[in-house]
Scaffold this motif. Structure first.
Motif, short mmCIF file in Angstrom:
data_model
loop_
_atom_site.label_atom_id
_atom_site.label_comp_id
_atom_site.label_asym_id
_atom_site.label_seq_id
_atom_site.Cartn_x
_atom_site.Cartn_y
_atom_site.Cartn_z
N LEU A 1 -51.16 65.14 68.51
CA LEU A 1 -51.18 66.47 69.11
C LEU A 1 -52.26 66.58 70.18
O LEU A 1 -52.04 67.17 71.25
CB LEU A 1 -51.41 67.53 68.02
N PHE A 2 -53.42 65.99 69.93
CA PHE A 2 -54.57 66.17 70.81
C PHE A 2 -54.50 65.30 72.06
O PHE A 2 -55.40 65.34 72.90
CB PHE A 2 -55.86 65.89 70.02
N LEU A 3 -53.43 64.51 72.19
CA LEU A 3 -53.19 63.78 73.43
C LEU A 3 -52.11 64.46 74.27
O LEU A 3 -51.81 64.00 75.37
CB LEU A 3 -52.74 62.34 73.12
N ARG A 4 -51.55 65.55 73.76
CA ARG A 4 -50.51 66.26 74.51
C ARG A 4 -51.12 67.48 75.20
O ARG A 4 -52.22 67.93 74.87
CB ARG A 4 -49.40 66.74 73.57
N ILE B 1 -57.39 72.90 60.33
CA ILE B 1 -56.81 74.10 60.92
C ILE B 1 -57.73 74.66 61.99
O ILE B 1 -57.28 75.10 63.06
CB ILE B 1 -56.52 75.16 59.84
N GLY B 2 -59.01 74.61 61.74
CA GLY B 2 -59.95 75.04 62.76
C GLY B 2 -59.85 74.21 64.03
O GLY B 2 -59.88 74.74 65.15
N SER B 3 -59.72 72.90 63.85
CA SER B 3 -59.58 72.01 65.01
C SER B 3 -58.28 72.28 65.76
O SER B 3 -58.26 72.30 67.00
CB SER B 3 -59.64 70.56 64.54
N ILE B 4 -57.20 72.53 65.00
CA ILE B 4 -55.90 72.81 65.63
C ILE B 4 -55.96 74.12 66.40
O ILE B 4 -55.50 74.22 67.55
CB ILE B 4 -54.79 72.85 64.56
N LEU B 5 -56.53 75.16 65.78
CA LEU B 5 -56.60 76.46 66.45
C LEU B 5 -57.48 76.40 67.69
O LEU B 5 -57.18 77.05 68.71
CB LEU B 5 -57.13 77.52 65.47
N TYR C 1 -57.88 73.78 69.58
CA TYR C 1 -57.12 73.08 70.62
C TYR C 1 -55.97 73.94 71.14
O TYR C 1 -55.61 73.86 72.33
CB TYR C 1 -56.56 71.77 70.04
N ALA C 2 -55.38 74.77 70.27
CA ALA C 2 -54.21 75.58 70.64
C ALA C 2 -54.58 76.87 71.34
O ALA C 2 -53.69 77.66 71.66
CB ALA C 2 -53.39 75.89 69.39
N ARG C 3 -55.86 77.08 71.61
CA ARG C 3 -56.26 78.31 72.32
C ARG C 3 -55.61 78.30 73.71
O ARG C 3 -55.76 77.35 74.48
CB ARG C 3 -57.78 78.37 72.43
N GLY C 4 -54.86 79.37 74.04
CA GLY C 4 -54.15 79.43 75.30
C GLY C 4 -52.77 78.78 75.25
O GLY C 4 -52.07 78.73 76.26
N ARG C 5 -52.40 78.27 74.09
CA ARG C 5 -51.08 77.67 73.89
C ARG C 5 -50.35 78.43 72.77
O ARG C 5 -50.98 79.01 71.90
CB ARG C 5 -51.19 76.19 73.51
N THR C 6 -49.03 78.37 72.79
CA THR C 6 -48.24 78.99 71.72
C THR C 6 -48.16 78.02 70.55
O THR C 6 -47.86 76.84 70.72
CB THR C 6 -46.82 79.33 72.22
N LEU C 7 -48.44 78.54 69.34
CA LEU C 7 -48.49 77.70 68.16
C LEU C 7 -47.66 78.34 67.04
O LEU C 7 -47.81 79.52 66.74
CB LEU C 7 -49.95 77.53 67.70
N ILE C 8 -46.80 77.55 66.42
CA ILE C 8 -46.03 77.98 65.25
C ILE C 8 -46.22 76.94 64.16
O ILE C 8 -45.96 75.75 64.37
CB ILE C 8 -44.54 78.15 65.57
#
Length: 579
Positions: free
Chosen positions: A504-507, A530-534, A536-543
């Motif tokens: 995920l973190f390379l996309r 989850i903290g790391s995912i959130l 990284y997902a700041r400014g992106r749509t996440l489901i």
């Protein structure tokens, strides 16, 4: 009674497919056909010169010095013909390898272009057999049978046209006996085609069965069924062996039939010449010279040789047609060209909004309703959770949003229907991690780097750090370069999940879809990831599809799937970054 498979529509279709594949051989296939024909033309010159040398030496009393130039010509013709034959074989092999490579690339790329959720996808064992073994069965057709069939069609006629004016009796013997060989070959070929079809199907079934049993080996051992399955594999292998021997027996039979009639033809010409020389037959209007008799004897076996060569490779035709039929049975119609496939490079861009309107999802067989006319909206940059018990359709919905499952209704990304998105644009702007992500037999770093071709080592290490991979990789013998087995063998379930999450973190996806990303993890590690995912997902749509209410409370909104419907869920929101 043997079925005449050579007249079926499937066989006609196989013939057309082989003719189309022949074009992929390019100039090499034409050189492979033309060079043996040129060698056959030189053969007449060689036989005529050799007959002249012997005739002049015996009847004319010529000395060896006077015959040396002619002998040198014979040796030169032999050398040139040997070179042409070797060069023709080389061009035939080159053409066959080119055709096989192009076909394998086309089949493989077409297979990769299909959705992994396509219910019509062939079993992996059958697909491997079709792409590897059945394509390999085409080698003999293009490398040997096609040149042999051209020689058999043209050279006997050319030789007969040359011989007939010289001696009409020998010419008629050739013209009457030569057509018998293809006629009997066709009769034998009916049985050969049927046996080859059965053998190709048996090979596919055996390969598929072996692959399936290998994949389920652990389950078989747990239930004590390994001995029975071994016995079944051995029995199926023995049946395949018998079918293969049956095909070979028919191939040898066709060669024996041809040899019999070729021997009769040569013997007939030799008998005619012998009886003429002893004045027992008087069918000629002019005396038979030794030179002409030797020329006819030298040419007699050569008239039949192209037909003998065709018989030797006739089974290659049956094998190729059976292979084409089996490939199309397993993988569908042969593609005309390889589907252009390239690694999808992540493409930066704004967050993608998602809208579902009256979306209905069914199981792949269409028998069971999974979700019925659901509607929801996720604004660009929002983070949402999908909750619900297992088997209610969370994974199916995520795959439909990613374009991997067919659906009724409207799924829109940025206001554009999912079906209007090109495959490459959709893959470049979205990221999906399934519950069971695919890990390859490669190093941990290589598995993470699949997400972005050309990623630097530093970027891979950063992704591993953010996914919590670096923590356990540091204890491994080679760190991130430690090899792992297929599907993460050598790692625990949680570790394998984190390796997949590292991608995920390379996309740079505008829409991130995660299916149970924190499964197999303890509460502390779940909160950290989850903290790391959130972050990284700041400014992106996440489901995120999850069972965890703790995870759902950290997102902006949540829905629960129940009873084939989607219901908004009000949860007390946790402060971002706090479990």
């Amino acid at each position: 009674m043997t079925k005449k498979t050579n007249v079926t529509p499937q066989d006609k279709a196989a013939g057309k497919a082989l003719a189309r594949l022949q074009r992929d051989g390019g100039r090499a296939i034409w050189f492979a056909i033309a060079l043996p024909l040129l060698s056959g033309g030189l053969l007449v010159w060689q036989a005529s010169t050799l007959a002249h040398i012997i005739g002049q030496a015996i009847e004319g009393g010529e000395t060896l010095p006077l015959l040396l130039p002619a002998l040198g010509l014979v040796l030169a013709l032999l050398t040139v013909r040997s070179g042409l034959s070797a060069l023709g074989d080389w061009f035939g092999t080159l053409a066959a390898e080119t055709i096989k490579r192009n076909l394998r690339e086309a089949l493989f790329s077409t297979l990769l272009a299909r959705s992994p959720r396509d219910q019509n996808l062939p079993p992996s064992g059958a697909a491997v057999t079709a792409i590897v073994d059945q394509v390999e069965a085409l080698d003999g057709y293009f490398a040997r049978y096609l040149p042999a069939s051209a020689q058999a069609a043209l050279l006997p006629l050319v030789f007969g046209a040359i011989i007939l004016p010289l001696d009409w009796v020998a010419g008629l013997l050739f013209l009457f006996s030569a057509p018998l060989i293809p006629a009997f070959m066709a009769l034998v070929g009916w049985g050969a085609q049927a046996a080859t079809d059965r053998q190709a199907q048996a090979l596919t079934r055996l390969t598929g069965r072996f692959a399936d049993r290998l994949r389920g080996l652990l389950t078989l051992k747990l239930f004590g069924r390994e001995a029975a399955e071994i016995e079944g594999i051995v029995s199926a292998s023995e049946a395949l062996r018998r079918r293969t021997l049956s095909v070979l027996a028919i191939a040898f039979l066709s060669s024996a039939v041809l040899e019999f009639f070729a021997a009769l033809g040569v013997a007939g010409v030799a008998l005619y010449l012998g009886l003429t020389f002893i004045d027992y037959l008087h069918l000629r209007t002019s005396p038979l010279t030794l030179e002409l008799a030797l020329f006819l004897l030298l040419m007699a076996p050569e008239v039949y040789n192209p037909l003998r060569l065709l018989a030797a490779h006739y089974h290659d035709r049956a094998s190729a047609r059976a292979a084409i039929a089996e490939i199309e049975r397993q993988l569908g119609e042969l593609p005309h060209a390889a589907t252009p496939l390239a690694d999808v490079v992540p493409r930066g861009g704004r967050a993608l909004g998602l809208a579902l309107c009256d979306v209905t999802l069914r199981t792949p067989d269409g028998q069971r309703l999974v979700l019925d006319r659901i509607c929801c909206h996720v604004a660009p940059g929002q983070h949402a959770a999908l909750l619900g018990p297992s088997g209610q359709g969370k994974s199916t919905l995520l795959e439909a949003i990613a374009g991997l499952r067919s659906s009724a209704g409207e799924i829109c990304l940025d206001g554009v229907g999912i079906k209007a998105w090109s495959e490459q644009d959709l893959r470049a702007r979205t990221f999906l991690m399934t519950q069971k992500p695919k890990l390859l037999h490669a190093s941990i770093a290589e598995n993470i780097a699949l997400a972005r071709p050309g990623a630097s080592r530093r970027e891979i290490e950063t992704a591993a750090e953010r996914a919590g991979v670096a923590r356990f990789a540091a204890a491994l013998p080679a760190g991130l370069d430690t090899p792992i087995g297929e599907d993460g063998i050598g790692l625990s379930g949680g570790q394998a999940q984190r390796v997949a999450l590292g991608r995920l973190f390379l996309r740079d996806a505008g829409l991130i879809l995660l299916d149970e990303p924190t499964a197999h993890l303890d509460a502390e590690l779940e909160a950290e990831l989850i903290g790391s995912i959130l972050d990284y997902a700041r400014g992106r749509t996440l489901i995120i599809a999850t069972h965890s209410l703790v995870v759902a409370r950290r997102l902006d909104k949540a829905w629960r799937i129940a009873g084939q419907s989607l219901h908004p869920l009000a949860l007390p929101q946790a402060r971002k970054g706090v479990a």
